[in-house]
Design a protein around this motif. Structure first.
Motif, PDB file in Angstrom:
ATOM      1  N   TYR A  59       0.802  -1.205   0.273  1.00 36.26           N
ATOM      2  CA  TYR A  59       0.123   0.043  -0.187  1.00 36.26           C
ATOM      3  C   TYR A  59       0.951   1.394  -0.016  1.00 36.26           C
ATOM      4  N   LYS A  60       1.647   1.092   1.037  1.00 33.67           N
ATOM      5  CA  LYS A  60       2.917   2.544   0.578  1.00 33.67           C
ATOM      6  C   LYS A  60       4.059   2.249   0.677  1.00 33.67           C
ATOM      7  N   PHE A  94      -7.485   1.271  -2.987  1.00 36.64           N
ATOM      8  CA  PHE A  94      -9.383   1.366  -2.049  1.00 36.64           C
ATOM      9  C   PHE A  94      -9.641   1.926  -3.147  1.00 36.64           C
ATOM     10  N   THR A 116       3.517  18.667   9.447  1.00 35.71           N
ATOM     11  CA  THR A 116       2.731  20.207   9.986  1.00 35.71           C
ATOM     12  C   THR A 116       2.389  20.931   9.604  1.00 35.71           C
ATOM     13  N   TYR A 128       4.724  28.713  15.305  1.00 40.02           N
ATOM     14  CA  TYR A 128       6.181  28.905  15.203  1.00 40.02           C
ATOM     15  C   TYR A 128       6.938  30.195  14.664  1.00 40.02           C
ATOM     16  N   GLY A 176      -8.502   7.244   2.983  1.00 41.13           N
ATOM     17  CA  GLY A 176      -9.179   7.330   4.582  1.00 41.13           C
ATOM     18  C   GLY A 176      -8.183   9.369   4.590  1.00 41.13           C
ATOM     19  N   THR A 177      -7.535   9.521   3.825  1.00 44.66           N
ATOM     20  CA  THR A 177      -6.951  10.838   4.033  1.00 44.66           C
ATOM     21  C   THR A 177      -7.911  12.023   3.114  1.00 44.66           C
ATOM     22  N   LEU A 178      -7.566  12.598   4.336  1.00 49.86           N
ATOM     23  CA  LEU A 178      -8.790  14.238   4.229  1.00 49.86           C
ATOM     24  C   LEU A 178      -8.037  15.049   3.158  1.00 49.86           C
ATOM     25  N   TYR A 182      -7.441  19.896   5.827  1.00 48.92           N
ATOM     26  CA  TYR A 182      -7.723  19.953   7.904  1.00 48.92           C
ATOM     27  C   TYR A 182      -8.283  21.458   8.097  1.00 48.92           C
ATOM     28  N   MET A 242      -3.555   1.235   5.413  1.00 47.43           N
ATOM     29  CA  MET A 242      -3.710   2.214   4.853  1.00 47.43           C
ATOM     30  C   MET A 242      -2.772   3.036   5.639  1.00 47.43           C
ATOM     31  N   TYR A 243      -2.930   3.309   7.192  1.00 48.10           N
ATOM     32  CA  TYR A 243      -1.638   4.311   8.156  1.00 48.10           C
ATOM     33  C   TYR A 243      -0.498   3.421   8.832  1.00 48.10           C
ATOM     34  N   ARG A 244      -1.141   2.163   8.630  1.00 48.83           N
ATOM     35  CA  ARG A 244       0.371   1.655   9.575  1.00 48.83           C
ATOM     36  C   ARG A 244       1.156   0.672   8.645  1.00 48.83           C
ATOM     37  N   PRO A 245       2.256   0.691   9.494  1.00 51.89           N
ATOM     38  CA  PRO A 245       2.708   0.702  10.859  1.00 51.89           C
ATOM     39  C   PRO A 245       3.336   1.994  10.992  1.00 51.89           C
ATOM     40  N   ASN A 252      -0.704  10.136  12.360  1.00 49.24           N
ATOM     41  CA  ASN A 252      -0.500   9.628  10.955  1.00 49.24           C
ATOM     42  C   ASN A 252      -1.859   9.120   9.580  1.00 49.24           C
ATOM     43  N   ASN A 253      -2.721  10.409  10.629  1.00 45.81           N
ATOM     44  CA  ASN A 253      -4.238   9.224   9.885  1.00 45.81           C
ATOM     45  C   ASN A 253      -5.219  10.383  10.046  1.00 45.81           C
ATOM     46  N   THR A 254      -6.532  10.125   9.235  1.00 42.45           N
ATOM     47  CA  THR A 254      -6.609  11.690   9.313  1.00 42.45           C
ATOM     48  C   THR A 254      -7.813  11.902  10.545  1.00 42.45           C
ATOM     49  N   THR A 297       5.892  18.717  14.101  1.00 42.92           N
ATOM     50  CA  THR A 297       4.821  17.730  14.614  1.00 42.92           C
ATOM     51  C   THR A 297       4.235  19.038  15.209  1.00 42.92           C
ATOM     52  N   LEU A 298       2.808  19.879  14.764  1.00 43.10           N
ATOM     53  CA  LEU A 298       2.094  20.191  16.468  1.00 43.10           C
ATOM     54  C   LEU A 298       1.008  19.367  16.761  1.00 43.10           C
TER      55      LEU A 298
END
Lengths: 455, 455
Positions: free
Chosen positions: A6-7, A90, A110, A180, A381-383, A420, B79-82, B108-110, B382-383
């Motif tokens: 997948y990735k 997907f 971020t 920041y 999954g990702t917006l 987001y 989708m988001y793991r590992p 690291n997912n929506t 990362t925030l």
């Protein structure tokens, strides 16, 4: 078990160690920036009051193939790079298409977009030059956020002129920049000559990118120890963004996959120029048979309805002239929800490639883009950011064409960022109050009539 | 070149294929849920009107070591793991500490947090049981978002009761849930008996988690084809969250690193329980000498100032009784900015481990947490979510102790999520209007006096 995961995460030592300069492969080089007074090509010394020295060298160099990425920038890249290269299993399943869809995801940081790739490079060169700080403009806020992060890292001051409508509608973006340490001013403001002039002429204006650029440039040239930095359009920015394309190329090679179609959204062109860099090189050299598609909003269609001509980059007409596909610097883009794509012109590099027939372009309506975005969010999954969703829309269209023809094409697109901070836009989409404005021919004729006359 | 990379990504075939049940390793098992009427341990058939059958089996099983992760859930995990396991080099440098700091990043997912790990599992079992939909409550909105994503994936209805103050202050969270097709109602609402009763008694109330739970449970038991699902506290949730700890364990093994301190924020306990699962097992068995630290807000200090006793899980007192460290179900948590940590009780599993002296707990004030959060954002990029920042705060404290002693301890903490929807809180922090409220001893005496009497 799928053969292709997948990735695809490259390892850290597979982060590119040099940026690739696509201009070096171009047969017809992009037209040079012109001095707005003399109409002669800008020399490095003329650009020096505005831009950092090393960045000017990168801007003007059409020949060097690779620029080494400085160690400090590489180290920062390791915070969030290599970015994920994803097989959209997907989405393929949801579309029931034989096409293989891949995307390069640049939203896993971020700042929420690819902008950080160039922000950290530009901040580095500013620091190296011993500057105190930089100024810039931001529309949707992605570039401002990225630059804030980069300046925080190198201990530089960061003055951001944020288009007023965004400043008011996106207080959270502003707040991230404050995390920041950036200084954020709504534009037009009373802090600059050009801002005061525009406010006098148009008291109720909610601002524009072109106007914010003018303010940021004015402050940079009038404040000792400051320079101006820009998040798109310029050659140097496309150069830095080549890390996107180089990593995508490495991932595809690892998978043994040759792309048939590469798709990216195009506002000023930084993401698209970066994504396609190595692929366009191979296409120019006859080594890759691949369609390359720029997607723009119907509300701001520089490629599909603009003119290829010299134009001002900003409303205040203080910047150099650039030859580009443009709607005219006085074109007022509709308040669409992909702020990153609301720019009247397009990178000179991409403009030349498009003019040479090496790229296609397509303009898409806003509600169709959000339909694609929501489908993508639900299945992958990702917006997605509204900007990125322009590429999703066309990737889906191409995958559906494959469904009709039964072809298993390899489609690669750039998922430039996350949405987001764009939920007001999603809310309008859900409430059915989103429009599909497009400029009339008359609108465009008015702004195009004002293009500067160049001999 | 650092020997240990910035990020350790396991490959997809290293995603755990079974959840680890920490209860199986516990010498003193967690106390059973009690029927609120009879005060006898709840049987599966008593729980069946509220919860899905397979989840009840997981809830009540203290012995099975591993539960296989269903193929459909594993596929979604891809989708988001590992999730990334990160060496915090930048933070170490900023602190100038000899400590080695690592964090497991679940944002690291929506949905923006670890909640998705259990949401997709629970949605799967609801679907498997042939249900039409599920109900739940959400405070900060992370769990509601995660469940919306999971239900969208399996085509289930999702009814979310969102604490009214969050519903109003976090319209964007609500909008994300709408992207995924959820039905979101502010709680207390007029749609349930308990909601109407609470509104009658406290007309101006802005709601609480305990109240939203009562509403969601009422709707689940009174609507055919629906069950209730919960995002924390329950044994089953900690079970699903063990993927966090299992992946962290695999990453540490790959690096050849043994943790000295493991730190996690604790609200209901789902993240902490998941993160520590394999490490606590080894500690119980004498194979690992490692401190395990729960961090809670001073405003809602269940471990550090609560009592270990049976209590109601919800305000409406319709749920089973759970033995836990609690402040009393009538305790009204201060409106702090870590909504995910505003729960009066704590997981029975963690409560027992804490009571057995296997874990430490520390309570931290809100402004200190945000100072740590901002430092982390600036150096690590990362925030962080306010909840996660509780763990950051204590990780920093421990790293600074190492600086004093010169020890190179290995500190591992859970970065449960991102703060993109918490910028109102960051704004208050920047504006200096954030307080460090903590309940008085009298406040706690009042709510603890109302604990149910169990023979």
């Amino acid at each position: 078990m799928n053969e292709i995961p997948y990735k695809v995460y490259l390892s850290e030592n597979e982060i590119p160690t040099a940026w690739y300069n696509l201009r070096s492969a171009m047969v017809n080089k992009p037209a040079p920036l012109l001095n707005p007074g003399t109409h002669q090509p800008m020399k490095a010394e003329e650009l020096a009051p505005v831009f950092c020295d090393d960045l000017i060298a990168q801007e003007l160099d059409n020949d060097t193939e690779y620029f080494p990425i400085p160690e400090e920038v590489l180290s920062f890249y390791k915070m969030y790079r290599p970015s994920p290269f994803v097989r959209a299993y997907f989405l393929e399943k949801a579309l029931d298409t034989p096409a293989h869809i891949y995307y390069k995801f640049e939203g896993n940081n971020t700042s929420g977009s690819h902008k950080l790739n160039s922000a950290i490079a530009q901040a580095y060169y500013a620091k190296k030059q011993g500057l105190k700080g930089v100024t810039t403009e931001t529309g949707a806020g992605q570039w401002g956020t990225a630059l804030s992060m980069a300046c925080s890292y190198f201990g530089l001051d960061c003055k951001v002129y944020m288009v007023k409508v965004s400043y008011e509608q996106k207080p959270f973006r502003r707040e991230v920049m404050r995390v920041y340490g950036a200084d954020v001013t709504p534009s037009p403001s009373m802090s600059t000559n050009i801002g005061r002039k525009i406010l006098e002429e148009f008291p109720g204006t909610t601002g524009s990118l072109g106007c914010a650029i003018s303010e940021a440039v004015e402050v940079a040239v009038s404040t000792p120890g400051y320079r101006y930095v820009l998040g798109s359009v310029l050659n140097q920015v496309l150069l830095h963004q080549s890390v996107i394309g180089l990593e995508a190329e490495a991932a595809l090679k690892k998978l043994g996959v040759t792309p048939d179609i590469i798709i990216g959204c195009a506002g000023g062109g930084s993401n698209l120029g970066g994504l396609i860099a190595p692929f366009m090189r191979d296409k120019i050299r006859g080594k890759l048979d691949c369609r390359i598609v720029a997607v723009e909003p119907m509300s701001c269609p520089s490629f599909t309805r603009g003119t290829y001509a010299y134009d001002f980059c900003d409303t205040g007409m203080v910047c150099p002239l650039a030859k580009m596909y443009t709607l005219g610097s006085s074109f007022i883009p509709a308040p669409n929800h992909a702020g990153g794509l609301r720019y009247h012109g397009m990178s000179s590099v991409l403009s030349q490639l498009y003019d040479d027939g090496l790229m296609e372009a397509v303009a898409v309506p806003q509600t169709e883009v959000f339909k694609a975005a929501e489908l993508f969010a639900r299945v992958e999954g990702t917006l997605p950011a509204p900007e990125s969703s322009h590429a999703i829309k066309v990737a889906i269209d191409e995958a559906l064409k494959c469904k009709e023809t039964g072809e298993a094409k390899n489609i690669v697109f750039g998922l430039t960022g996350t949405g987001y901070f764009d939920l007001v836009a999603y809310e309008k989409f859900h409430n059915g109050t989103m429009d599909d404005y497009r400029p009339t021919d008359e609108d465009l004729a008015v702004s195009l009539a004002k293009l500067p006359k160049i001999d």
